[in-house]
Each structure stands twice: as structure tokens, then as C-alpha cells.
Motif scaffolding. Sequence first.
Motif, PDB file in Angstrom:
ATOM      1  N   UNK A  60      -4.335   6.048   1.440  1.00  0.00           N
ATOM      2  CA  UNK A  60      -4.866   7.132   1.566  1.00  0.00           C
ATOM      3  C   UNK A  60      -6.438   7.835   1.564  1.00  0.00           C
ATOM      4  N   UNK A  61      -6.424   7.072   0.598  1.00  0.00           N
ATOM      5  CA  UNK A  61      -7.919   6.693   0.535  1.00  0.00           C
ATOM      6  C   UNK A  61      -9.365   6.069   1.675  1.00  0.00           C
ATOM      7  N   UNK A  83      -2.981  -5.201   2.729  1.00  0.00           N
ATOM      8  CA  UNK A  83      -1.897  -5.428   2.621  1.00  0.00           C
ATOM      9  C   UNK A  83      -0.920  -5.474   3.677  1.00  0.00           C
ATOM     10  N   UNK A  84       0.271  -5.551   4.479  1.00  0.00           N
ATOM     11  CA  UNK A  84       1.060  -5.427   5.132  1.00  0.00           C
ATOM     12  C   UNK A  84       0.986  -3.229   4.518  1.00  0.00           C
ATOM     13  N   UNK A  85       1.048  -3.862   3.570  1.00  0.00           N
ATOM     14  CA  UNK A  85       2.154  -2.289   3.458  1.00  0.00           C
ATOM     15  C   UNK A  85       1.181  -1.317   3.728  1.00  0.00           C
ATOM     16  N   UNK A  88       0.663  -0.103   7.467  1.00  0.00           N
ATOM     17  CA  UNK A  88       1.772   0.043   7.858  1.00  0.00           C
ATOM     18  C   UNK A  88       1.941   1.935   7.747  1.00  0.00           C
ATOM     19  N   UNK A  89       1.318   1.745   6.773  1.00  0.00           N
ATOM     20  CA  UNK A  89       1.619   3.280   5.645  1.00  0.00           C
ATOM     21  C   UNK A  89      -0.038   4.042   6.278  1.00  0.00           C
ATOM     22  N   UNK A  97      -4.741   1.513  13.485  1.00  0.00           N
ATOM     23  CA  UNK A  97      -5.569   0.181  12.948  1.00  0.00           C
ATOM     24  C   UNK A  97      -4.946  -1.038  13.712  1.00  0.00           C
ATOM     25  N   UNK A  98      -5.729  -2.171  13.684  1.00  0.00           N
ATOM     26  CA  UNK A  98      -5.177  -3.218  14.140  1.00  0.00           C
ATOM     27  C   UNK A  98      -5.188  -4.721  13.326  1.00  0.00           C
TER      28      UNK A  98
END
Length: 252
Positions: A60-61, A83-85, A88-89, A97-98
Motif C-alpha cells: 500500500x505504501x 518480493x513476488x508477494x 502481486x499485491x 508493474x512489470x
Amino acid sequence: MNDIKKILHELHEKKITVDEAYLKLKEQPFEDIGYAKVDLHRKIRQGASEVIYGAGKTPEQIAGIINVMKEHHQGAILITRLSNESAEKLKSLGCEIDYHADAHAGIYGTIPAPEGESFIVVATGGTSDIPVAEEAALTAEVLGNKVKRLYDVGVSGLHRVLSHIDDIMSASVIVAVAGMEGALASVLGGLADCPVIAVPTSVGYGASFGGVAALLAMLNSCASGVSVVNIDNGFGAGYLAGMINKIRTERE
């Protein structure tokens, strides 16, 4: 009317001089969004927009910072140590994003086309060094540089380096990424006539001390023209390489 347009109108109406307008542009304040103070004029001062360090920030930030930068037309936005997580968020929050998994980095927007024909070589000692090298390469590309990747060309098989001798001797700057004993930087420094930026990585066995052995070896390189950044600091190396390459590009 935004601040930049106001300054330009004042300049057009001759209320301020060119030097005064330039100073105002350089001194424009950041935007305070509570948890971050987004530097909107770093590109004017330093030639490149602010980069978001993703580690330790919530998605969120990061999304909030991206939105502010997007509103002020900051161009391609690089998020390092992501991070990948979190990536995804961010997508679920509307930030498309890429994501580059190897580099643990995300890019919002389009990477600009390279300026000029001069190029940066990013080389690694081994495959395990690629994540740091990719961070360096992507950083340089986001800054508008042409990058050639030479991966897994370490000193345990020097023939692999020598098979790329044309690129090594034609580069405007080389980023040498290596762990273990960090010898790659010295080898490339002895072959090339351009600056070599050495990046020690934390790759290695126990006595490598998490990259300290490579760091000390690179600091003590007998090859001239080798500088060293911090352990695993691919971003710092890519940024510096981009600055050096742009000097050459401007002279072409």
C-alpha cells in the motif's frame, strides 16, 4: 496550475530571470504523503527520478508513492528489492508493474529506448550472481542505457571471458559482479580500457564471510580503474554505470 507551469509562466512574463527559474525548479519541494516525502524534482537535480526501495515497505505504501510519481509524470519507476508477494499485491491495487523475479525488482511504466550506441557490460562470475547483476542491468536500462549481459564468465574458466573480448574492449563501462574470491573484477580491469565497477556478492562458502572476502579482494585489486560498491549492491553499480555511460553518449 502546477508549480512547474507557474514558474514557466513567470519566466515567460519576465517576472523572474532564467537563473531564478532554474533555481526554483531545482529547489521545488517534495510531496509529503505522511509515511513518505516523495522527491519530485530529483530528475531535474540529478538526471534520474527517485527509485523506490521496496524492502520494508508495505504494498500500500509503495502504491501510494507510485501514484504520486505517476501524477507528476516521473516516467518509468523502478522498485528495487521487491518480493513476488508484494508485486502481486501491487497489481491488485491497480499498479500494473512489470516484475523481474531474478532482480527482485519491479518497473512501473515503459523502459526508455537507449540513448546512443555506447553500452554497459554487466558480467557475472557465476550463475548464482545473476540476481545482483540483473538489479544492476535493469537499473541501467531504466536510466536509458544499452546493456549487454555476460553471465557465468568467472575465473574458473577464463576462456569464457575471452570469448567476449570484443564486447569487453568496446564497452564504455563494465559492471563486474562476483562472489567467492571476487577475482573477476581484476581480470576485466586488466583487459578493458574503461572504468570497471566491482560488485561483491554474498555468494560463497563459510570463509567468504557473506561477501566480505570478495569485497576486500576487489578493494585490493591490482588492476587500475576498478572501483567498488557495497556487497550485493547491484542498484548502486547500475546507477553509477549509467551515469558514466551517459557522459560518453553525450560526447558522441
